[in-house]
Write an enzyme that holds these catalytic residues in place. Sequence first.
Site, PDB file in Angstrom:
ATOM      1  N   HIS A  12      66.955  49.547  52.470  1.00 24.97           N
ATOM      2  CA  HIS A  12      66.880  50.010  53.862  1.00 24.97           C
ATOM      3  C   HIS A  12      65.869  49.246  54.717  1.00 24.97           C
ATOM      4  O   HIS A  12      65.621  49.600  55.872  1.00 24.97           O
ATOM      5  CB  HIS A  12      66.524  51.504  53.902  1.00 24.97           C
ATOM      6  CG  HIS A  12      67.514  52.357  53.192  1.00 24.97           C
ATOM      7  ND1 HIS A  12      67.419  52.653  51.845  1.00 24.97           N
ATOM      8  CD2 HIS A  12      68.658  52.968  53.619  1.00 24.97           C
ATOM      9  CE1 HIS A  12      68.435  53.406  51.486  1.00 24.97           C
ATOM     10  NE2 HIS A  12      69.199  53.614  52.538  1.00 24.97           N
TER      11      HIS A  12
ATOM     12  N   GLY B 185      56.949  59.453  62.004  1.00 22.29           N
ATOM     13  CA  GLY B 185      58.351  59.841  61.850  1.00 22.29           C
ATOM     14  C   GLY B 185      59.234  59.105  62.846  1.00 22.29           C
ATOM     15  O   GLY B 185      60.324  58.616  62.523  1.00 22.29           O
TER      16      GLY B 185
ATOM     17  N   ASP C 188      52.560  71.416  69.068  1.00 20.20           N
ATOM     18  CA  ASP C 188      52.975  72.724  69.567  1.00 20.20           C
ATOM     19  C   ASP C 188      52.344  73.811  68.708  1.00 20.20           C
ATOM     20  O   ASP C 188      51.886  73.548  67.606  1.00 20.20           O
ATOM     21  CB  ASP C 188      54.505  72.862  69.579  1.00 20.20           C
ATOM     22  CG  ASP C 188      55.119  72.493  68.249  1.00 20.20           C
ATOM     23  OD1 ASP C 188      55.324  71.290  68.003  1.00 20.20           O
ATOM     24  OD2 ASP C 188      55.362  73.403  67.453  1.00 20.20           O
TER      25      ASP C 188
ATOM     26  N   GLY D 245      51.677  61.966  62.099  1.00 20.92           N
ATOM     27  CA  GLY D 245      52.785  62.776  62.592  1.00 20.92           C
ATOM     28  C   GLY D 245      52.363  63.859  63.559  1.00 20.92           C
ATOM     29  O   GLY D 245      51.186  63.997  63.903  1.00 20.92           O
ATOM     30  N   THR D 246      53.343  64.629  63.975  1.00 22.98           N
ATOM     31  CA  THR D 246      53.096  65.803  64.810  1.00 22.98           C
ATOM     32  C   THR D 246      53.342  67.053  63.966  1.00 22.98           C
ATOM     33  O   THR D 246      53.994  66.992  62.921  1.00 22.98           O
ATOM     34  CB  THR D 246      54.018  65.826  66.037  1.00 22.98           C
ATOM     35  OG1 THR D 246      55.389  65.806  65.596  1.00 22.98           O
ATOM     36  CG2 THR D 246      53.766  64.634  66.936  1.00 22.98           C
TER      37      THR D 246
HETATM   38  O1  R1P Z   1      56.273  63.479  64.737  1.00 26.56           O
HETATM   39  P1  R1P Z   1      56.815  63.243  63.359  1.00 26.56           P
HETATM   40  O2  R1P Z   1      56.030  62.233  62.589  1.00 26.56           O
HETATM   41  O3  R1P Z   1      58.300  62.916  63.335  1.00 26.56           O
HETATM   42  O4  R1P Z   1      56.621  64.639  62.570  1.00 26.56           O
HETATM   43  C1  R1P Z   1      57.164  65.896  62.922  1.00 26.56           C
HETATM   44  O5  R1P Z   1      58.129  65.833  63.962  1.00 26.56           O
HETATM   45  C2  R1P Z   1      59.469  65.946  63.428  1.00 26.56           C
HETATM   46  C3  R1P Z   1      60.100  67.197  63.960  1.00 26.56           C
HETATM   47  O6  R1P Z   1      60.151  67.189  65.345  1.00 26.56           O
HETATM   48  C4  R1P Z   1      59.306  65.972  61.908  1.00 26.56           C
HETATM   49  O7  R1P Z   1      59.446  64.689  61.398  1.00 26.56           O
HETATM   50  C5  R1P Z   1      57.906  66.534  61.767  1.00 26.56           C
HETATM   51  O8  R1P Z   1      57.274  66.299  60.534  1.00 26.56           O
HETATM   52  O1  URA Z   2      57.836  69.888  61.905  1.00 33.02           O
HETATM   53  C1  URA Z   2      57.341  70.286  62.956  1.00 33.02           C
HETATM   54  C2  URA Z   2      56.732  69.411  63.896  1.00 33.02           C
HETATM   55  C3  URA Z   2      56.203  69.902  65.047  1.00 33.02           C
HETATM   56  N1  URA Z   2      56.272  71.233  65.267  1.00 33.02           N
HETATM   57  C4  URA Z   2      56.849  72.068  64.389  1.00 33.02           C
HETATM   58  O2  URA Z   2      56.907  73.275  64.640  1.00 33.02           O
HETATM   59  N2  URA Z   2      57.372  71.583  63.270  1.00 33.02           N
END
Ligand code: R1P
Ligand code: URA
Length: 234
Positions: free
Chosen positions: A4, A20, A204, A89-90
């Site tokens: 990949h 992500g 959030d 990540g978030t």
């Molecule tokens: O902002 P990323 O790194 O994608 O991480 C968070 O955001 C995504 C969900 O919206 C999932 O991948 C979660 O783990």
């Molecule tokens: O996986 C995730 C990422 C951001 N916010 C969430 O609630 N879940």
Amino acid sequence: MSFHIEAKAGEIAESVLLPGDPLRATYIAETFLEDVSCYNNVRGMLGYTGTYKGNRVSVQGTGMGMPSASIYIHELINDYQVKNLVRIGTCGAIQQDVNIRDVIIAQAAATDSAMIRKDFPGIDLPQIGNFNLIKNAYDIATDKGLTLHVGNVFSSDSFYSDDQATTNKLGQHGVLAVEMEAAALYYLSAKFGVRGLTLLTVSDHILTGEHTTSQERQTTFNDMIEVALETVAK
Ligand SMILES: O=P(O)(O)O[C@H]1O[C@H](CO)[C@@H](O)[C@H]1O
Ligand SMILES: O=c1cc[nH]c(=O)[nH]1
């Protein structure tokens, strides 16, 4: 070249940041790195290598969820000999005192994923971050004066969950936030003997419904991205 990732041997650095969102990889490459080249566009899952303050580093999108992230993590380790993998990540907070825009160091990750359970039936193998990377990130984030939390997160297989009771119970047991990849990173890092770390920015709040604007997210991401870049450079 792996299944990949189309990079040639040597095109990926020993340390890789893992957002992500592949467009976050582009943002990081354009904003923070010098001498950048794009080494992957297979499936639009962008990957770049450049330098940060003279240190060679790569940034690779992973997609959302553990099956997708595991593919990239597996290939980076086994086909490209990557040694330091830092997810950036978030997440959604599940503690009242963890606020929007705060940064979290995922010391460990609980998960409902079947991936790990299938390999270790009957054993709850703790999924933990690399101590040295955690320590570096902690020291750097503290020096920067960031609002920081260190602890357990929950890596969920689902973004949309009907099971608020379980989320609440995880919060009662000290879990800081919910995201979707850290446990897989920690599992594969342990399996293949490399170093894994997850840094998260609270985008959030699951208990209050608060969320960031895209502008706010970008500024706060910068803090987390700088901590990640400096952590692997240290
Ligand atoms: O902002 P990323 O790194 O994608 O991480 C968070 O955001 C995504 C969900 O919206 C999932 O991948 C979660 O783990
Ligand atoms: O996986 C995730 C990422 C951001 N916010 C969430 O609630 N879940």
